[in-house]
Design a protein around this motif. Structure first.
Motif, PDB file in Angstrom:
ATOM      1  N   PHE A 136       1.020  -1.109   0.071  1.00  0.00           N
ATOM      2  CA  PHE A 136      -0.111   0.050  -0.005  1.00  0.00           C
ATOM      3  C   PHE A 136       0.854   1.195  -0.036  1.00  0.00           C
ATOM      4  N   ALA A 137       1.877   1.212   1.098  1.00  0.00           N
ATOM      5  CA  ALA A 137       2.880   2.558   0.885  1.00  0.00           C
ATOM      6  C   ALA A 137       3.528   2.706  -0.534  1.00  0.00           C
ATOM      7  N   ILE A 138       4.174   1.386  -1.119  1.00  0.00           N
ATOM      8  CA  ILE A 138       4.663   1.531  -2.446  1.00  0.00           C
ATOM      9  C   ILE A 138       3.672   1.942  -3.310  1.00  0.00           C
ATOM     10  N   ALA A 139       2.509   1.576  -3.418  1.00  0.00           N
ATOM     11  CA  ALA A 139       1.616   1.910  -4.475  1.00  0.00           C
ATOM     12  C   ALA A 139       1.164   3.223  -4.388  1.00  0.00           C
ATOM     13  N   LEU A 140       1.068   3.851  -3.304  1.00  0.00           N
ATOM     14  CA  LEU A 140       0.819   5.295  -3.140  1.00  0.00           C
ATOM     15  C   LEU A 140       1.813   6.208  -3.450  1.00  0.00           C
ATOM     16  N   SER A 141       3.256   5.495  -3.274  1.00  0.00           N
ATOM     17  CA  SER A 141       4.382   6.280  -3.749  1.00  0.00           C
ATOM     18  C   SER A 141       4.237   6.471  -5.192  1.00  0.00           C
ATOM     19  N   VAL A 142       4.020   5.288  -5.969  1.00  0.00           N
ATOM     20  CA  VAL A 142       3.814   5.100  -7.507  1.00  0.00           C
ATOM     21  C   VAL A 142       2.985   6.022  -7.813  1.00  0.00           C
ATOM     22  N   PHE A 143       1.754   6.023  -6.991  1.00  0.00           N
ATOM     23  CA  PHE A 143       0.688   6.779  -7.631  1.00  0.00           C
ATOM     24  C   PHE A 143       0.803   8.095  -7.595  1.00  0.00           C
ATOM     25  N   LEU A 144       1.433   8.722  -6.588  1.00  0.00           N
ATOM     26  CA  LEU A 144       1.556  10.326  -6.392  1.00  0.00           C
ATOM     27  C   LEU A 144       2.772  10.669  -7.509  1.00  0.00           C
ATOM     28  N   LEU A 145       3.803   9.863  -7.813  1.00  0.00           N
ATOM     29  CA  LEU A 145       5.133   9.847  -8.626  1.00  0.00           C
ATOM     30  C   LEU A 145       4.412  10.163  -9.985  1.00  0.00           C
ATOM     31  N   VAL A 146       3.359   9.126 -10.459  1.00  0.00           N
ATOM     32  CA  VAL A 146       2.786   9.172 -11.703  1.00  0.00           C
ATOM     33  C   VAL A 146       1.946  10.619 -12.083  1.00  0.00           C
ATOM     34  N   LEU A 147       1.146  10.934 -10.947  1.00  0.00           N
ATOM     35  CA  LEU A 147       0.368  12.074 -11.192  1.00  0.00           C
ATOM     36  C   LEU A 147       1.164  13.241 -11.024  1.00  0.00           C
ATOM     37  N   CYS A 148       2.293  13.524 -10.322  1.00  0.00           N
ATOM     38  CA  CYS A 148       3.180  14.453 -10.241  1.00  0.00           C
ATOM     39  C   CYS A 148       4.019  14.557 -11.607  1.00  0.00           C
ATOM     40  N   VAL A 149       4.385  13.441 -12.114  1.00  0.00           N
ATOM     41  CA  VAL A 149       5.197  13.644 -13.530  1.00  0.00           C
ATOM     42  C   VAL A 149       4.036  14.180 -14.581  1.00  0.00           C
ATOM     43  N   ARG A 150       2.825  13.509 -14.630  1.00  0.00           N
ATOM     44  CA  ARG A 150       2.070  13.748 -15.677  1.00  0.00           C
ATOM     45  C   ARG A 150       1.263  14.917 -15.557  1.00  0.00           C
ATOM     46  N   PHE A 151       1.028  15.464 -14.328  1.00  0.00           N
ATOM     47  CA  PHE A 151       0.201  16.454 -14.087  1.00  0.00           C
ATOM     48  C   PHE A 151       0.991  17.601 -13.208  1.00  0.00           C
ATOM     49  N   ASP A 152       0.732  17.829 -11.870  1.00  0.00           N
ATOM     50  CA  ASP A 152       1.499  18.458 -11.162  1.00  0.00           C
ATOM     51  C   ASP A 152       1.334  18.463  -9.832  1.00  0.00           C
ATOM     52  N   LEU A 153       2.352  18.710  -9.026  1.00  0.00           N
ATOM     53  CA  LEU A 153       2.600  18.361  -7.713  1.00  0.00           C
ATOM     54  C   LEU A 153       1.260  18.479  -6.847  1.00  0.00           C
ATOM     55  N   VAL A 154       0.523  19.833  -6.926  1.00  0.00           N
ATOM     56  CA  VAL A 154      -0.574  20.162  -6.152  1.00  0.00           C
ATOM     57  C   VAL A 154      -1.609  18.981  -6.251  1.00  0.00           C
TER      58      VAL A 154
END
Lengths: 748, 184
Positions: free
Chosen positions: A620-638
């Motif tokens: 769950f912890a790893i998946a959440l990190s991957v998820f945040l990373l994808v959104l951060c790269v593809r969209f924005d940090l906020v």
């Protein structure tokens, strides 16, 4: 990505579906798809495999056994009647119970001199005489062993050895007039059945046979109303679980499938839409199974249980593609792009399963990752053709508009309510004293009455607080010596415990030789001169060679020994029962011994659940990190942080809701989180990529509704594992559905 | 014809030898039993005949019985005892070491009942019948594990039990003479 003309979509999509399907059927027919059902193989311990095999071999004989007990008024008559009926059917197990003392004396009396009980050994080692003890025994009018052993062994040391071994047999069974009885608070007449279940080819036939046994008991009960019948055994558990699973599959499965069909038909008004959904699911499952069959020798059954989540995710891709107007090139292109991105991020999340130390979860990752690629292929190549000509787009637009307006109006209350609920959920979980429960009973749908009977009957057969140990070694002598040392170690601090073991009946060769030396010395000291005088002849010991396992296994008491010993993979293994000792105490003693394991199936399975729950938390912890990373790269940090916070809050609400309803959390609540995260990733990506468009809102609404119907329906199951999954998904998905639009701006 | 009559006569005589079946009440009446009130005690003398021994083994000792405790103590030739207390049966050796025995409560219940001539209790595990001797009742065990240890038990006396004869599974005979202490 390689550009393909639209005309080639369908042939390409259908070709991959046919190839995948054919290959899977070929592998199935060739027997290359193997299912591994032993849940203990999930434990990361090399000894476990042997112990598990040995345990299965020891308990194989009980696999088809059932125990039935009659008590109360007319118990004897009912017992005899039912016994005759079962005997005619050939279902009665051959007699069990107390060994015939005559047979025991005949067998052991021939080896007098080699066999001494612990007390006699200690006395002789300390230089004490056993002559007085033998005379006292001889004068005891009520000792049943003396008359049997005295003519064979005047020292009566063999009788004492047998008496000590009998004292360790903890069962409360006795034979009265040829009937097996237990005398506790009431008198119970017991029948042991051995059902011919191996001869039957299907689970249905097995269930029918078990029901036939139960029917006999129900009929007997109706004839004798004051009779109490209790029954237990693996066949009854299997039949009850099978019956429950069938019932739930029929009702819950049927109802949720019906509701999904209804949703698709109601919203899309098209049989083709239904076909498109089915093809996507089929393609996804084919891809997943193919990958597993090609990459692994056997697939664990638990992988398939976890992989049910694929259905929930794959259906979303169909809804998104089908609810978007293909004529609107911009919107359609955005959806295709969002489906691809959703697929990539979900696949990345599931790839994190491969970092976990359990092969079963690695298999789950592979299955879902490949399955999603299959679903994507279908969504991109097959659905557009299947669905393009029959969409009533204006109706879908209207529906999408209504949903979008509703979600817009719900923004403010959603923010307040979900924030508040998230906070309360966190507090509730943190302050709850017993949050987790990893009991294996979660997987069992057996009735309370059957479980109580099981415990009562087990106590009759194996005593109270009975623990089972499996010992193994490269030869029999080493095994027996180890048993003797272990029993001595166990009894050194807890003399009151009893231990049923092979070495009680067959001492190691070295111990037998030592016994003979001790007794020969005692005879030459004149310890038994009075007895010899009474007999008028000298007493001799050690006339034969020592007692061996071969002799015991060929005797009429062979059942007693074969139930405690076996040879497996070139190893000699024995099963011993320890009664009256605390588990922790046994474990402490076992630390000093190699190749010994305490076997407690329920405890081991619970450990598997515990380990898997921990692995899922890491995931769950790893998946959440991957998820945040994808959104951060593809969209924005906020956007990434906002999505992450809402996702976390929804997961907490799902868990807290389940905790409130269930009283504790288990592995299956966390398994539900896996699905929840996978679904949520798609919801957030679609909103972020396409904005709060009508088609996006509609597709997500349909997807959420289908998830609630498919997985929420599981809340009505009787099995704790299944309803735990259902509660978490149902509560979590509702929260995700409302918070997902909050990551994009209100529609203009 | 004569052969047939002789056969019938022989059969009738052998039936008589097996003894007439009795109820607990009939057995109590036959011995005019008055059960000793608890607690009670006394002495015993025992003769044990083993087929492999030329002479019987002689022993003597005391017994002491109250509601939940029974002590059967052999004083000679070797000091030893059988003790029933806290629902457990123990043997005690000459050094006083106490060891539980596998016979458990069945055997102690039997000893309690035998000493008091409680035929109502004994009837549950024995078939009661008349014996050749007028003041004796013959009893055959009906169930295991008792029948594993004993083939037959004979209780004799008038007003109280003064002799117990035990025939074990190998038909070795044990005769116990009881002498009850006068009750307070």
């Amino acid at each position: 990505m390689l550009y393909l003309p639209k005309k080639q979509y369908l042939p390409l999509g259908l070709t991959q579906l046919i190839v995948a399907l054919s290959l899977l059927i070929y592998l199935l027919l060739q027997g290359k798809v193997n299912l591994e059902a032993d849940i203990l193989s999930l434990l990361p311990n090399e000894d476990i495999e042997f112990v598990s095999e040995a345990e299965n071999a020891f308990f194989q004989r009980y696999k088809n056994s059932a125990i039935i007990a009659f008590s109360g008024e007319d118990a004897l008559t009912a017992h005899d009647k039912v016994q005759k009926y079962y005997a005619d059917k050939g279902w009665l197990h051959r007699s069990v119970g107390f060994p015939e003392l005559d047979a025991v004396a005949g067998l052991y009396g021939s080896y007098h001199g080699y066999l001494l009980d612990q007390e006699a050994r200690q006395a002789l080692k300390g230089g004490s005489s056993l002559g007085e003890a033998a005379l006292a025994k001889l004068n005891n009018a009520f000792d049943p062993l003396t008359p049997l052993f005295f003519p064979l062994d005047p020292t009566l040391t063999t009788a004492a050895f047998v008496q000590a071994a009998l004292m360790q047999q903890a069962n409360s069974l006795a034979i009265e007039d040829g009937r097996l009885v237990v005398n506790d608070d009431a008198k119970h007449y017991v029948l042991m059945l051995s059902l011919p279940l191996d001869e039957l080819n299907s689970m249905d036939a097995v269930t029918q046979l078990v029901h036939a046994v139960k029917d006999t008991l129900t009929n007997t009960q109706s004839v004798y109303p004051n009779l109490t019948i209790s029954y237990s055994g693996i066949p009854f558990h299997s039949a009850e679980n099978m019956h429950q699973a069938n019932k739930e599959m029929r009702w819950l499965g049927g109802l949720s499938a019906f509701l999904i069909v209804l949703i698709v038909l109601w919203s899309f008004k098209s049989i083709r839409a239904l076909l498109a959904v089915l093809v996507t699911q089929l393609n996804a499952v084919c891809f997943g199974l193919l990958a597993l069959s090609l990459l692994y020798d056997s697939t664990h059954v638990i992988t398939l249980v976890f992989s049910i989540t694929l259905i929930g995710i794959a259906i979303d891709y169909s809804f998104h593609v089908m609810s978007t107007d293909q004529k609107d090139a911009v919107a359609y292109s955005k959806v295709r792009s969002a489906v691809k991105l959703g697929c990539i991020s979900t696949v990345s999340g599931y790839c994190a399963f491969m970092l976990l130390p359990m092969e079963a979860l690695e298999q789950v990752g592979i299955f879902i990752a490949f399955g999603l690629v299959g679903a994507l292929c279908s969504a991109l190549f097959i659905i557009p053709y299947l669905f393009s000509q029959c969409t009533s787009q204006s109706r879908l637009n209207q529906l999408g508009e209504r949903v979008s307006v509703f979600l817009d109006s719900a923004r403010r209350p959603t923010t307040v309510i979900i924030s508040l609920l998230g906070l309360l959920s966190t507090l509730f979980i943190l302050t709850n004293k017993q949050v987790f429960n990893d009991d294996i009973a979660l997987l069992n749908a057996s009735s309370e009455a059957l479980r109580k009977n099981e415990a009562m009957h087990q106590q009759w057969f194996f005593g109270t607080q009975s623990q089972r140990l499996i010992l193994w070694d490269s030869n029999l002598e080493l095994l027996l010596e180890k048993e003797e040392k272990l029993i001595a170690a166990l009894k050194s601090q807890s003399p009151h415990i009893s231990v049923q073991a092979l070495s009680n009946w067959l001492p190691s060769k070295s111990r037998q030789q030592e016994n003979l030396v001790l007794l020969t010395e005692a005879l030459s000291r004149g310890d038994f001169d009075i007895l010899a005088g009474l007999l008028g002849q000298p007493i001799e010991v050690g006339a034969t060679s020592n007692l061996t396992l071969d002799v015991l296994l060929k005797s009429e008491l062979s059942e007693l020994y074969s139930s405690q010993y076996l040879e497996l993979n070139g190893q000699h293994a024995s099963l011993i029962y320890v009664n009256g000792a605390e588990t922790q105490y046994i474990d402490t003693v076992l630390k000093n011994f190699a190749k010994v394991a305490r076997v407690d199936k329920a405890e081991q399975l619970s450990r598997v659940l515990f380990e898997m729950r921990h692995s899922l938390l890491i995931w769950f912890a790893i998946a959440l990190s991957v998820f945040l990373l994808v959104l951060c790269v593809r969209f924005d940090l906020v956007s990434a942080v906002k999505s992450g916070i809402w996702l976390l809050l929804s997961c907490l609400i799902g868990l807290a809701g389940a905790l409130l309803l269930q009283g504790s959390l288990n592995l299956f609540n966390f398994l539900a989180l896996v699905l929840l995260v996978a679904l949520a990733i798609d919801y957030f990506i679609f909103y972020l990529k396409c904005g709060q468009e009508r088609s996006t809102a509609l597709a997500i609404s349909l997807s959420a509704l289908s998830s609630v119907f498919v997985f929420g329906m599981l809340s009505f199951s009787q099995t704790p594992a299944i309803y735990s999954f259902g509660y978490t998904i149902m509560i979590g998905i509702v929260s995700i559905y409302f918070v997902a639009p909050l990551v994009v701006k209100r529609k203009a | 014809m004569i052969k047939a009559i002789l056969t019938i006569l022989t059969m009738l005589l052998s039936l008589n030898a097996f003894g007439q079946v009795l109820t607990a009440q009939q057995a109590t009446d036959k011995l005019n039993l008055v059960a000793p009130s608890l607690p009670f005690s006394g002495t015993f003398e025992q003769l044990k005949y083993f087929k492999v021994l030329k002479h019987p083994l002689k022993s003597h000792g005391t017994f002491d019985v109250n509601k939940q405790r029974l002590l059967w103590q052999t004083l000679a030739p070797v000091k030893s005892a059988v003790l029933y207390e806290n629902d457990m049966l123990y043997t005690i050796n000459s050094r006083g070491d106490k060891k539980p025995t596998p016979q458990g409560s069945d055997m102690s219940t039997l000893i309690f009942a035998l000493l008091q001539g409680k035929f109502k209790e004994l009837e549950k595990v024995f078939n009661l019948s008349t014996d050749k001797r007028r003041n004796c009742i013959s009893m055959t065990p009906t169930s295991e594990p008792l029948s594993m240890a004993l083939n037959n038990v004979v209780l004799c006396g008038q007003g109280g039990i003064d002799k117990i004869e035990l025939f074990d599974s190998k038909n070795n005979k044990t005769i116990i003479h009881l002498q009850f202490a006068s009750q307070k």
